[in-house]
Design an enzyme around this catalytic site. Structure first.
Site, PDB file in Angstrom:
ATOM      1  N   HIS A 153       2.187  -6.001  11.334  1.00 59.88           N
ATOM      2  CA  HIS A 153       1.838  -4.710  11.917  1.00 59.88           C
ATOM      3  C   HIS A 153       0.572  -4.830  12.757  1.00 59.88           C
ATOM      4  O   HIS A 153      -0.155  -5.819  12.685  1.00 59.88           O
ATOM      5  CB  HIS A 153       1.608  -3.657  10.822  1.00 59.88           C
ATOM      6  CG  HIS A 153       2.869  -3.159  10.191  1.00 59.88           C
ATOM      7  ND1 HIS A 153       3.558  -3.887   9.242  1.00 59.88           N
ATOM      8  CD2 HIS A 153       3.571  -2.011  10.369  1.00 59.88           C
ATOM      9  CE1 HIS A 153       4.634  -3.193   8.861  1.00 59.88           C
ATOM     10  NE2 HIS A 153       4.658  -2.063   9.532  1.00 59.88           N
ATOM     11  N   LYS A 157      -3.358  -0.451  11.080  1.00 59.01           N
ATOM     12  CA  LYS A 157      -2.592   0.082   9.951  1.00 59.01           C
ATOM     13  C   LYS A 157      -3.488   0.147   8.724  1.00 59.01           C
ATOM     14  O   LYS A 157      -4.227  -0.794   8.433  1.00 59.01           O
ATOM     15  CB  LYS A 157      -1.362  -0.784   9.686  1.00 59.01           C
ATOM     16  CG  LYS A 157      -0.484  -0.267   8.560  1.00 59.01           C
ATOM     17  CD  LYS A 157       0.818  -1.047   8.478  1.00 59.01           C
ATOM     18  CE  LYS A 157       1.651  -0.611   7.273  1.00 59.01           C
ATOM     19  NZ  LYS A 157       1.968   0.828   7.301  1.00 59.01           N
TER      20      LYS A 157
END
Length: 263
Positions: A153, A157
């Site tokens: 990610h 995040k």
């Protein structure tokens, strides 16, 4: 017509939700909440032009000023539990895309929902491909119990591992019919082998440039099987969000995972 309140309307995911709901014929945005954009028009903030919807500073104000059928929440883990408690206490349905709720918190929300007749969907991932990857992983784990997960990610995040990786691991753990082979490796650098969740090793990568990606690697004697899913932009999540908004009223109580709405 389904009346929708978008919480976190000024954020990256929240803005996508406002645009996606606005484009549908059977639902409409009637309220938006975002303390960082309070007082601004939701359409102006999300690039739709003037919608005549003033963004509220908090959930209480947003819920009080409009008749809301479903709240969609993409905020952050530090506030999601209290947000959910406020929504459920009003008997309003809720679609939650924010990860970070513990099993104990989900159980408390489930009990609240039963009393107020509020329906809740908590989905770590709304992307159809990711949901299908989880379903397929569960089936494969019945026959290939040796598996590791790599999730990648963007570096903004909040949590690691991702909610999608954890839910995938939970499904794999339930589906295994035999124990995986013993891991004989010994770490010379602590943590290099990743972290264990439900007996499944997960590796989290956080780098600029990624959106949301996951690999599930199965190993067998003389063979490997790799599944990979890539979300290339946040629009990939919107078909699942729209499906959830449409179906949440048909699923009483608390549901964990969008795959339960696909059956």
């Amino acid at each position: 017509m389904i009346n929708v309140l978008v919480n976190g309307a000024g954020g990256r995911m929240g803005s996508e939700v406002v645009r996606a709901v606005h484009a549908e014929k059977d639902m409409t945005v009637v309220a938006a909440v975002d303390p960082g954009h309070a007082g601004e028009d939701a359409g102006q903030v999300t690039g739709l032009g003037n919608l005549g919807i003033t963004i509220a500073p908090d959930l209480e104000t947003g819920l009080a000023n409009s008749k809301v059928d479903v709240v969609v929440d993409f905020t952050n883990p530090s506030v999601i539990f209290e947000n959910a408690r406020k929504v459920v206490s009003k008997g309003v349905h809720m679609v939650i895309g924010t990860t970070g709720l513990t099993a104990e918190q989900r159980e408390e929300l489930s009990e609240m929902a039963a009393k107020t007749e509020s329906h809740i969907l908590i989905a770590p991932n709304f992307c159809m491909g990711a949901v299908l990857l989880m379903k397929v992983s569960e089936e494969i784990a019945r026959y290939m119990p040796d598996v590791e997960i790599i999730e990648l990610h963007h570096n903004h995040k909040y949590d690691a591992p991702s909610g999608t990786a954890k839910l995938t691991a939970e499904k794999i753990a339930r589906a295994r019919q035999t124990a995986p082979a013993e891991d004989m490796t010994r770490e010379s650098l602590p943590g290099v082998r990743g972290g264990k969740y439900e007996g499944v090793t997960i590796h989290s990568v956080r780098l600029p440039g990624y959106v949301a990606h996951q690999e599930v690697l199965f190993g067998g004697y003389g063979e490997t099987l790799t599944l990979r899913h890539d979300s290339l932009n946040r629009q990939s999540f919107m078909p699942g969000v729209i499906l959830a908004v449409r179906k949440v009223s048909d699923h009483p109580g608390l549901t964990y995972g969008l795959e339960n709405y696909l059956e």
